[in-house]
Design a protein around this motif. Structure first.
Motif, PDB file in Angstrom:
ATOM      1  N   GLU B  50       0.828  -1.219   0.000  1.00 52.22           N
ATOM      2  CA  GLU B  50       0.000   0.000   0.000  1.00 52.22           C
ATOM      3  C   GLU B  50       0.859   1.264   0.000  1.00 52.22           C
ATOM      4  OE1 GLU B  50      -3.976  -1.726   2.253  1.00 52.22           O
ATOM      5  OE2 GLU B  50      -2.699  -0.290   3.321  1.00 52.22           O
ATOM      6  N   VAL B  51       2.045   1.195   0.591  1.00 55.77           N
ATOM      7  CA  VAL B  51       2.900   2.385   0.594  1.00 55.77           C
ATOM      8  C   VAL B  51       3.928   2.342  -0.544  1.00 55.77           C
ATOM      9  CG1 VAL B  51       2.560   2.877   3.047  1.00 55.77           C
ATOM     10  CG2 VAL B  51       4.508   1.455   2.351  1.00 55.77           C
ATOM     11  N   GLY B  52       3.669   1.467  -1.520  1.00 55.77           N
ATOM     12  CA  GLY B  52       4.445   1.515  -2.756  1.00 55.77           C
ATOM     13  C   GLY B  52       5.689   0.649  -2.797  1.00 55.77           C
ATOM     14  N   LEU B  53       5.862  -0.225  -1.810  1.00 59.93           N
ATOM     15  CA  LEU B  53       7.021  -1.120  -1.832  1.00 59.93           C
ATOM     16  C   LEU B  53       6.660  -2.402  -2.586  1.00 59.93           C
ATOM     17  CD1 LEU B  53       8.052  -0.602   1.892  1.00 59.93           C
ATOM     18  CD2 LEU B  53       9.359   0.148  -0.112  1.00 59.93           C
ATOM     19  N   PRO B  54       7.664  -3.080  -3.173  1.00 62.08           N
ATOM     20  CA  PRO B  54       7.361  -4.299  -3.926  1.00 62.08           C
ATOM     21  C   PRO B  54       6.885  -5.446  -3.033  1.00 62.08           C
ATOM     22  CG  PRO B  54       9.736  -3.916  -3.829  1.00 62.08           C
ATOM     23  CD  PRO B  54       9.078  -2.696  -3.254  1.00 62.08           C
ATOM     24  N   ASP B  55       7.298  -5.425  -1.774  1.00 62.91           N
ATOM     25  CA  ASP B  55       6.966  -6.498  -0.833  1.00 62.91           C
ATOM     26  C   ASP B  55       7.480  -6.045   0.535  1.00 62.91           C
ATOM     27  OD1 ASP B  55       6.241  -8.969   0.267  1.00 62.91           O
ATOM     28  OD2 ASP B  55       7.104 -10.117  -1.384  1.00 62.91           O
ATOM     29  N   VAL B  56       7.414  -6.916   1.513  1.00 63.10           N
ATOM     30  CA  VAL B  56       8.033  -6.627   2.813  1.00 63.10           C
ATOM     31  C   VAL B  56       9.538  -6.414   2.611  1.00 63.10           C
ATOM     32  CG1 VAL B  56       8.725  -7.800   4.948  1.00 63.10           C
ATOM     33  CG2 VAL B  56       6.314  -7.764   4.273  1.00 63.10           C
ATOM     34  N   ILE B  57      10.096  -5.425   3.296  1.00 64.35           N
ATOM     35  CA  ILE B  57      11.539  -5.181   3.198  1.00 64.35           C
ATOM     36  C   ILE B  57      12.190  -5.341   4.578  1.00 64.35           C
ATOM     37  CG2 ILE B  57      11.285  -3.643   1.208  1.00 64.35           C
ATOM     38  CD1 ILE B  57      11.873  -1.283   3.157  1.00 64.35           C
ATOM     39  N   ALA B  58      13.473  -5.682   4.546  1.00 63.30           N
ATOM     40  CA  ALA B  58      14.227  -5.811   5.796  1.00 63.30           C
ATOM     41  C   ALA B  58      14.435  -4.423   6.413  1.00 63.30           C
ATOM     42  CB  ALA B  58      15.570  -6.478   5.543  1.00 63.30           C
ATOM     43  N   HIS B  59      14.571  -4.378   7.734  1.00 64.48           N
ATOM     44  CA  HIS B  59      14.961  -3.147   8.410  1.00 64.48           C
ATOM     45  C   HIS B  59      16.345  -2.738   7.873  1.00 64.48           C
ATOM     46  CE1 HIS B  59      12.382  -5.398  11.203  1.00 64.48           C
ATOM     47  NE2 HIS B  59      12.095  -4.286  11.823  1.00 64.48           N
ATOM     48  N   GLY B  60      16.496  -1.470   7.535  1.00 61.67           N
ATOM     49  CA  GLY B  60      17.829  -1.009   7.136  1.00 61.67           C
ATOM     50  C   GLY B  60      18.851  -1.286   8.227  1.00 61.67           C
ATOM     51  N   MET B  61      18.432  -1.115   9.479  1.00 62.20           N
ATOM     52  CA  MET B  61      19.356  -1.341  10.588  1.00 62.20           C
ATOM     53  C   MET B  61      19.726  -2.815  10.739  1.00 62.20           C
ATOM     54  SD  MET B  61      20.304   1.526  11.686  1.00 62.20           S
ATOM     55  CE  MET B  61      21.302   0.841  13.005  1.00 62.20           C
ATOM     56  N   PHE B  62      18.847  -3.711  10.255  1.00 58.69           N
ATOM     57  CA  PHE B  62      19.212  -5.139  10.253  1.00 58.69           C
ATOM     58  C   PHE B  62      20.359  -5.362   9.268  1.00 58.69           C
ATOM     59  CE2 PHE B  62      19.026  -9.385   8.471  1.00 58.69           C
ATOM     60  CZ  PHE B  62      19.079 -10.158   9.613  1.00 58.69           C
ATOM     61  N   THR B  63      20.217  -4.801   8.075  1.00 54.02           N
ATOM     62  CA  THR B  63      21.274  -4.934   7.066  1.00 54.02           C
ATOM     63  C   THR B  63      22.581  -4.329   7.573  1.00 54.02           C
ATOM     64  OG1 THR B  63      19.580  -4.811   5.339  1.00 54.02           O
ATOM     65  CG2 THR B  63      21.862  -4.435   4.659  1.00 54.02           C
ATOM     66  N   MET B  64      22.464  -3.173   8.243  1.00 51.12           N
ATOM     67  CA  MET B  64      23.656  -2.526   8.796  1.00 51.12           C
ATOM     68  C   MET B  64      24.316  -3.419   9.854  1.00 51.12           C
ATOM     69  SD  MET B  64      23.972   1.312  10.399  1.00 51.12           S
ATOM     70  CE  MET B  64      25.615   2.044  10.678  1.00 51.12           C
ATOM     71  N   ALA B  65      23.476  -4.082  10.663  1.00 47.84           N
ATOM     72  CA  ALA B  65      23.992  -4.974  11.708  1.00 47.84           C
ATOM     73  C   ALA B  65      24.697  -6.185  11.095  1.00 47.84           C
ATOM     74  CB  ALA B  65      22.850  -5.438  12.611  1.00 47.84           C
ATOM     75  N   GLU B  66      24.141  -6.723  10.008  1.00 43.65           N
ATOM     76  CA  GLU B  66      24.769  -7.891   9.376  1.00 43.65           C
ATOM     77  C   GLU B  66      26.105  -7.506   8.731  1.00 43.65           C
ATOM     78  OE1 GLU B  66      23.635 -10.923   9.902  1.00 43.65           O
ATOM     79  OE2 GLU B  66      22.031  -9.970  11.021  1.00 43.65           O
ATOM     80  N   ALA B  67      26.113  -6.370   8.014  1.00 43.79           N
ATOM     81  CA  ALA B  67      27.316  -5.997   7.260  1.00 43.79           C
ATOM     82  C   ALA B  67      28.540  -5.859   8.170  1.00 43.79           C
ATOM     83  CB  ALA B  67      27.070  -4.706   6.482  1.00 43.79           C
ATOM     84  N   ILE B  68      28.371  -5.290   9.356  1.00 45.37           N
ATOM     85  CA  ILE B  68      29.535  -5.056  10.223  1.00 45.37           C
ATOM     86  C   ILE B  68      30.067  -6.361  10.807  1.00 45.37           C
ATOM     87  CG2 ILE B  68      28.318  -4.612  12.408  1.00 45.37           C
ATOM     88  CD1 ILE B  68      31.361  -2.630  11.044  1.00 45.37           C
ATOM     89  N   ARG B  69      29.276  -7.453  10.707  1.00 44.61           N
ATOM     90  CA  ARG B  69      29.766  -8.729  11.221  1.00 44.61           C
ATOM     91  C   ARG B  69      31.006  -9.198  10.466  1.00 44.61           C
ATOM     92  NH1 ARG B  69      24.968 -12.833  11.501  1.00 44.61           N
ATOM     93  NH2 ARG B  69      26.731 -14.211  11.959  1.00 44.61           N
ATOM     94  N   VAL B  70      31.123  -8.780   9.198  1.00 45.60           N
ATOM     95  CA  VAL B  70      32.332  -9.142   8.448  1.00 45.60           C
ATOM     96  C   VAL B  70      33.565  -8.529   9.125  1.00 45.60           C
ATOM     97  CG1 VAL B  70      33.516  -8.718   6.251  1.00 45.60           C
ATOM     98  CG2 VAL B  70      31.169  -9.598   6.259  1.00 45.60           C
ATOM     99  N   VAL B  71      33.391  -7.330   9.683  1.00 43.94           N
ATOM    100  CA  VAL B  71      34.498  -6.665  10.378  1.00 43.94           C
ATOM    101  C   VAL B  71      34.702  -7.259  11.778  1.00 43.94           C
ATOM    102  CG1 VAL B  71      35.330  -4.469  11.314  1.00 43.94           C
ATOM    103  CG2 VAL B  71      34.176  -4.525   9.075  1.00 43.94           C
ATOM    104  N   THR B  72      33.614  -7.459  12.515  1.00 48.70           N
ATOM    105  CA  THR B  72      33.768  -7.927  13.904  1.00 48.70           C
ATOM    106  C   THR B  72      34.201  -9.395  13.956  1.00 48.70           C
ATOM    107  OG1 THR B  72      31.375  -8.363  14.081  1.00 48.70           O
ATOM    108  CG2 THR B  72      32.154  -6.227  14.853  1.00 48.70           C
ATOM    109  N   ASP B  73      33.836 -10.182  12.937  1.00 47.02           N
ATOM    110  CA  ASP B  73      34.350 -11.559  12.871  1.00 47.02           C
ATOM    111  C   ASP B  73      35.848 -11.562  12.551  1.00 47.02           C
ATOM    112  OD1 ASP B  73      31.889 -12.586  13.478  1.00 47.02           O
ATOM    113  OD2 ASP B  73      31.408 -13.267  11.451  1.00 47.02           O
ATOM    114  N   TRP B  74      36.297 -10.547  11.836  1.00 47.85           N
ATOM    115  CA  TRP B  74      37.699 -10.416  11.439  1.00 47.85           C
ATOM    116  C   TRP B  74      38.556  -9.998  12.632  1.00 47.85           C
ATOM    117  CZ3 TRP B  74      40.259  -5.480   9.684  1.00 47.85           C
ATOM    118  CH2 TRP B  74      41.441  -5.690   8.978  1.00 47.85           C
TER     119      TRP B  74
END
Lengths: 150, 142
Positions: B50-74
């Motif tokens: 209804e608000v014009g998105l193609p489907d449910v989307i992930a929280h941007g902050m979830f994506t941000m949390a996942e991306a930094i795991r590459v650094v914190t695992d390192w």
């Protein structure tokens, strides 16, 4: 409608303290699927020199964004929150957030812009612990998208 | 706050181990609860459309949390992250099926800074699209 430029530089009163709990950190770490033991095991955290389990880097956003609600919901500012999307997010850490912290947030409006009908607002949240020590600063850019032409 | 990676052992261009993070609707419900972000665009397909998105989307902050795991695992110690910032460029669209979506993260050392710090540039892709822009971390090495 363009937002009022006089809001730039406005600082809101510090929030009531948010107490960071070990189990809340664990819940967040599980939710992002991160099994690093420094988030759940105090001994593992101590091995890296931390006093207690620490929180994942983005954990503090839940606290700073709740504080930014003062700005977002300020009726005088007049931001249309139903049209807001998260544009940018940045953190600068003095130290990691850890269990036992009692954190307050002081929010400041850094910039207000209108671009192609979109209202853009930059909010800085300064996070301090109970002793007054600066822990982290969060910068949040929110974009309120222009309404579609009727 | 000692990191396991030594400053002397990395060069500009050093790649961090890449990682992929699956996201399903269940992941988003769990993240909503843990983060307190209950915006229905992250769990209600009808509302999202209804608000014009193609489907449910992930929280941007979830994506941000996942991306930094590459650094914190390192680094081993997440306390080594001194700065971290992203721009949310495209949403991670999460279909209502068993597969969900995949966030693929790569990272490399982009600059060696003073005080044994490095700047790491991250790339996060989902369904062939760059979902984070200007994604950078400053990391304290040993």
């Amino acid at each position: 409608m363009a937002l009022d430029q006089t809001f730039v530089g406005r600082t809101y009163p510090p929030t009531e303290p948010y107490e960071v709990g070990r189990e809340k950190i664990r819940e967040f770490a599980v939710a992002v699927g991160d099994e690093n033991p420094v988030y759940t095991d105090p001994e593992a955290a101590k091995a890296f020199g931390h006093q207690d389990v620490i929180a994942p880097p983005t954990f503090v956003f839940a606290i700073t964004f709740a504080a930014a609600g003062q700005v977002v919901e300020d009726p005088q500012l007049g931001l249309d929150y139903s049209r807001v999307v998260h544009g940018d997010q940045k953190f600068a850490y003095v130290r990691p957030v850890r269990a036992g912290d009692r954190l307050t947030v002081t929010s400041t409006i850094e910039a207000v812009k209108s671009l192609a009908g979109n209202d853009i607002i930059d909010i800085r949240g300064e996070v301090h612990d109970e002793s007054g020590e600066h822990v982290v600063t969060a910068w949040t850019k929110l974009v309120s998208r222009a309404p579609e032409e009727a | 706050m000692t990191a396991q990676i030594q400053y002397a052992d990395v060069e500009v261009g050093t790649e961090l181990p890449a990682a992929s993070f699956p996201v399903t609707r269940a992941t988003l419900v769990r993240y909503a609860g843990a983060s307190g972000d209950f915006n229905p665009i992250h769990w209600n397909e009808k509302f999202a459309k209804e608000v014009g998105l193609p489907d449910v989307i992930a929280h941007g902050m979830f994506t941000m949390a996942e991306a930094i795991r590459v650094v914190t695992d390192w680094t081993g110690d997440p306390g080594a992250v001194v700065e971290y910032g992203v721009r949310f460029t495209k949403p991670v669209v999460v279909p209502n099926d068993d597969q969900g979506a995949l966030i693929e993260v790569t990272a490399k050392v982009a600059a060696k800074l003073d005080d044994k710090r490095v700047r790491v540039d991250l790339t996060a892709m989902s369904a062939g699209q760059k979902v984070l822009g200007m994604s950078r971390a400053v990391v304290q090495l040993g």
